[in-house]
Scaffold this motif. Sequence first.
Motif, PDB file in Angstrom:
ATOM      1  N   GLU A  26       0.817  -1.212   0.000  1.00 53.04           N
ATOM      2  CA  GLU A  26       0.000   0.000   0.000  1.00 53.04           C
ATOM      3  C   GLU A  26       0.848   1.259   0.000  1.00 53.04           C
ATOM      4  N   ASP A  28      -0.060   5.819   0.334  1.00 58.68           N
ATOM      5  CA  ASP A  28      -1.126   6.689   0.838  1.00 58.68           C
ATOM      6  C   ASP A  28      -1.369   7.861  -0.100  1.00 58.68           C
ATOM      7  N   CYS A  29      -2.406   8.593   0.196  1.00 52.05           N
ATOM      8  CA  CYS A  29      -2.824   9.714  -0.646  1.00 52.05           C
ATOM      9  C   CYS A  29      -1.735  10.773  -0.749  1.00 52.05           C
ATOM     10  N   ASP A  47      -8.693   4.335 -10.868  1.00 52.44           N
ATOM     11  CA  ASP A  47      -9.918   4.496 -10.088  1.00 52.44           C
ATOM     12  C   ASP A  47     -10.804   3.331 -10.502  1.00 52.44           C
ATOM     13  N   TYR A  87      -7.454   2.568  -6.305  1.00 53.65           N
ATOM     14  CA  TYR A  87      -8.227   3.133  -5.200  1.00 53.65           C
ATOM     15  C   TYR A  87      -9.710   3.060  -5.530  1.00 53.65           C
ATOM     16  N   CYS A  88     -10.513   3.197  -4.480  1.00 51.05           N
ATOM     17  CA  CYS A  88     -11.969   3.235  -4.625  1.00 51.05           C
ATOM     18  C   CYS A  88     -12.489   4.376  -3.749  1.00 51.05           C
ATOM     19  N   ALA A  96     -11.109  -1.402  -4.244  1.00 53.82           N
ATOM     20  CA  ALA A  96      -9.676  -1.336  -4.520  1.00 53.82           C
ATOM     21  C   ALA A  96      -9.020  -2.687  -4.247  1.00 53.82           C
ATOM     22  N   LEU A 112      -2.194  -0.586  -3.248  1.00 52.26           N
ATOM     23  CA  LEU A 112      -3.464   0.035  -2.905  1.00 52.26           C
ATOM     24  C   LEU A 112      -3.199   1.419  -2.332  1.00 52.26           C
ATOM     25  N   MET A 113      -3.941   2.420  -2.811  1.00 56.48           N
ATOM     26  CA  MET A 113      -3.865   3.750  -2.196  1.00 56.48           C
ATOM     27  C   MET A 113      -4.864   3.768  -1.048  1.00 56.48           C
ATOM     28  N   ILE A 114      -4.337   3.637   0.173  1.00 54.44           N
ATOM     29  CA  ILE A 114      -5.224   3.583   1.333  1.00 54.44           C
ATOM     30  C   ILE A 114      -5.965   4.914   1.489  1.00 54.44           C
ATOM     31  N   GLY A 116      -8.500   5.958  -0.271  1.00 48.39           N
ATOM     32  CA  GLY A 116      -9.326   6.204  -1.457  1.00 48.39           C
ATOM     33  C   GLY A 116      -9.717   7.662  -1.591  1.00 48.39           C
ATOM     34  N   TRP A 120      -8.271  11.112   0.170  1.00 45.16           N
ATOM     35  CA  TRP A 120      -7.782  12.201  -0.684  1.00 45.16           C
ATOM     36  C   TRP A 120      -8.388  13.524  -0.242  1.00 45.16           C
TER      37      TRP A 120
END
Length: 131
Positions: A26, A28-29, A47, A87-88, A96, A112-114, A116, A120
């Motif tokens: 993972e 992060d944003c 996305d 991401y979701c 995601a 995974l972008m934790i 989502g 953000w």
Amino acid sequence: MSPVTQIAPADSASALAHFESAFRFETDCWDVHDATTNGRADFVLLDVRSPTLYAQGHVPGAINLPHGKIIESTMNKYPAETVFVVYCAGPHCNGAHRGAVRLARLGRPVKLMIGGVTGWVDEGFELAKGG
């Protein structure tokens, strides 16, 4: 004894291995924002929500590819070593994770972008609109 300490924490070596390994799965944003706004994006940001939700607001630079459409024929246009970040909507959504599973099954590197979209926005970053 509290519910927190009822099960003892892992020893430091185990904790270190666990937490360090999380960075392989993972990001992060903040790190995605830093990479994309400073021209250092060495990944494709996906996305994996529906086109409708994507149009309502998405991370700038993200490509909309709903997780159910992550199949070999869709991914063929990307070199095999391409790193994908998915991401979701946010922590309440498992889209995601579904996208990451599909990419991993295709042998594609994925993170995974934790957070989502929720994460953000929580960081104070703007969403792009439209499709």
